[in-house]
Design a protein around this motif. Structure first.
Motif, PDB file in Angstrom:
ATOM      1  N   GLU A   1      21.336 -80.827 -44.521  1.00 59.21           N
ATOM      2  CA  GLU A   1      21.161 -79.427 -45.102  1.00 59.21           C
ATOM      3  C   GLU A   1      20.311 -78.453 -44.283  1.00 59.21           C
ATOM      4  O   GLU A   1      20.783 -77.193 -44.370  1.00 59.21           O
ATOM      5  CB  GLU A   1      20.026 -79.566 -46.491  1.00 59.21           C
ATOM      6  N   ILE A   2      19.503 -78.663 -43.404  1.00 59.90           N
ATOM      7  CA  ILE A   2      18.800 -77.996 -42.523  1.00 59.90           C
ATOM      8  C   ILE A   2      19.744 -77.365 -41.513  1.00 59.90           C
ATOM      9  O   ILE A   2      20.040 -76.308 -41.087  1.00 59.90           O
ATOM     10  CB  ILE A   2      17.503 -78.423 -41.853  1.00 59.90           C
ATOM     11  N   ASP A   3      20.632 -78.263 -40.830  1.00 56.73           N
ATOM     12  CA  ASP A   3      21.843 -78.215 -40.036  1.00 56.73           C
ATOM     13  C   ASP A   3      22.780 -76.961 -40.639  1.00 56.73           C
ATOM     14  O   ASP A   3      23.031 -75.934 -39.933  1.00 56.73           O
ATOM     15  CB  ASP A   3      22.494 -79.462 -39.510  1.00 56.73           C
ATOM     16  N   ALA A   4      23.150 -77.186 -41.567  1.00 59.74           N
ATOM     17  CA  ALA A   4      24.070 -76.452 -42.381  1.00 59.74           C
ATOM     18  C   ALA A   4      23.744 -74.975 -42.773  1.00 59.74           C
ATOM     19  O   ALA A   4      23.888 -73.933 -42.507  1.00 59.74           O
ATOM     20  CB  ALA A   4      24.758 -77.105 -43.541  1.00 59.74           C
ATOM     21  N   HIS A   5      22.305 -75.026 -42.915  1.00 59.88           N
ATOM     22  CA  HIS A   5      21.265 -73.740 -43.534  1.00 59.88           C
ATOM     23  C   HIS A   5      21.298 -72.642 -41.820  1.00 59.88           C
ATOM     24  O   HIS A   5      21.711 -71.716 -42.016  1.00 59.88           O
ATOM     25  CB  HIS A   5      19.918 -74.392 -43.656  1.00 59.88           C
ATOM     26  N   ILE A   6      20.993 -73.595 -40.887  1.00 57.21           N
ATOM     27  CA  ILE A   6      20.913 -72.860 -39.446  1.00 57.21           C
ATOM     28  C   ILE A   6      22.512 -72.239 -39.409  1.00 57.21           C
ATOM     29  O   ILE A   6      22.515 -71.050 -38.862  1.00 57.21           O
ATOM     30  CB  ILE A   6      20.509 -73.829 -38.538  1.00 57.21           C
ATOM     31  N   ARG A   7      23.386 -73.055 -39.257  1.00 61.70           N
ATOM     32  CA  ARG A   7      24.653 -72.507 -38.747  1.00 61.70           C
ATOM     33  C   ARG A   7      25.292 -71.577 -39.613  1.00 61.70           C
ATOM     34  O   ARG A   7      26.100 -70.588 -39.316  1.00 61.70           O
ATOM     35  CB  ARG A   7      25.760 -73.821 -38.795  1.00 61.70           C
ATOM     36  N   GLY A   8      24.959 -71.558 -40.916  1.00 56.09           N
ATOM     37  CA  GLY A   8      25.572 -70.771 -42.068  1.00 56.09           C
ATOM     38  C   GLY A   8      24.816 -69.514 -42.032  1.00 56.09           C
ATOM     39  O   GLY A   8      25.405 -68.165 -42.374  1.00 56.09           O
ATOM     40  N   LEU A   9      23.856 -69.395 -41.213  1.00 53.87           N
ATOM     41  CA  LEU A   9      22.951 -67.895 -41.045  1.00 53.87           C
ATOM     42  C   LEU A   9      23.091 -67.441 -39.761  1.00 53.87           C
ATOM     43  O   LEU A   9      22.212 -66.500 -39.262  1.00 53.87           O
ATOM     44  CB  LEU A   9      21.371 -68.220 -41.515  1.00 53.87           C
ATOM     45  N   ALA A  10      23.841 -68.217 -38.715  1.00 57.88           N
ATOM     46  CA  ALA A  10      24.062 -67.790 -37.496  1.00 57.88           C
ATOM     47  C   ALA A  10      25.194 -66.827 -37.344  1.00 57.88           C
ATOM     48  O   ALA A  10      26.215 -67.180 -37.588  1.00 57.88           O
ATOM     49  CB  ALA A  10      23.870 -68.759 -36.402  1.00 57.88           C
TER      50      ALA A  10
END
Length: 313
Positions: free
Chosen positions: A218-227
């Protein structure tokens, strides 16, 4: 066809370019008004406005398409259709009904999933395996219109909002020629949306903060989704705000969530997994790779970052 194009961000530019190249008559381009940008806060035209002006097209930038004057101007254009891509304003029925054949929108999701303002970011953040681009007939409701054409795209494990948006903009632009040809000859099939809708609400600054207590995926997806924007962020031990602009899943990290697990920005997460930060940015600094970042900012092995993100927003 005699068209108006309505769009604002870089995502919309390939669609305008495709419509110009396909020989349609673009009688007006609508975009959000120039906004202050940069350190000098200079008024800067949107990417669509800048491109349209470079192509010699007339550009309109009303503050509100709800204003009577803006509606009257639009109605006077004698349009066959309007093509809309991330314009950023709500269109009233008087605008939607003005073109002879209607107003059509390119949307960045597989509706009714992710109706609203941030469908690309939300799809990555939710861990969706796929998304798509669709051309739909516009209606009064939020992204509720019938679908004319769709193209499904996989979401790759290394996709960011920027990389996925670029692919979607390019592929979405190619749908316009087919859609408009079918609309013009009356041979288009319009399919009503089916299923329970989900909503891609705008990203808030507080929501962008990383909660290291969440599972690593979830953290990995969170980071990539907001980049790259607005950028997921966390606080260093001294309170410095640090954006995480790219990440990847790392090996298991059994330490407490938020623990720095090595000298290459591997951070432990709440499920015993870990995320490796591949691109980071300190406040007031340029984005950096981990080795360059760590030469100027100490995050020693064993440092524990605030796992729940309980500080400032």
């Amino acid at each position: 066809m005699r068209l108006a194009f309505m769009g604002t961000p870089e995502f919309a530019v390939p669609s305008l370019a495709e419509l110009i190249a396909s020989g349609h008559e673009i009688v007006a381009v609508y975009s959000q008004p120039p906004r202050p940008k940069g350190r000098g806060q200079k008024l800067t035209p949107s990417p669509v406005q800048a491109f349209a002006e470079a192509m010699g097209l007339p550009v309109f930038t009303p503050e509100s398409m709800k204003a009577e004057e803006a509606i009257a101007t639009f109605q006077s254009l004698d349009l066959d259709a309007a093509c809309v891509v991330a314009y950023g304003q709500i269109l009233k029925p008087a605008v939607l009904d003005a073109p002879r054949l209607g107003c059509f929108n390119l949307h960045g999701s597989l509706l009714p999933r992710w109706r609203g303002a941030a469908p690309i970011q939300r799809a990555i953040m939710a861990g969706d395996a796929q998304t798509g681009v669709q051309i739909m007939r516009m209606s009064e409701g939020l992204d509720e219109g019938a679908i004319l054409l769709s193209e499904v795209l996989p979401i790759r494990p290394d996709d960011t909002a920027a990389s996925l948006s670029e692919r979607m903009a390019t592929i979405g632009a190619t749908l316009w020629t087919r859609a408009l040809a079918a609309i013009e000859r009356g041979g288009v099939t319009e399919t009503e949306q089916v299923g329970e809708p989900t909503y891609a609400k705008k990203i808030t600054p507080a929501e962008a903060r990383i909660n290291w207590a969440r599972p690593a995926a979830e953290i990995d997806a969170h980071i990539r989704g907001l980049a790259p924007f607005p950028g997921a962020w966390f606080e260093g031990p001294d309170g410095t705000r640090i954006k995480a602009l790219m990440s990847a899943m790392g090996p298991a990290g059994p330490e407490a969530p938020g623990t720095v697990l090595d000298d290459d920005l591997l951070i432990g997460c709440g499920d015993g997994g870990a995320v490796r930060l591949l691109r980071v940015q300190r406040e007031g600094k340029a984005a950096q790779a981990p080795d360059e970042f760590l030469r100027g900012y100490a995050l020693p092995l064993g440092t524990v970052l605030d796992p729940a993100g309980a500080g400032r927003t």
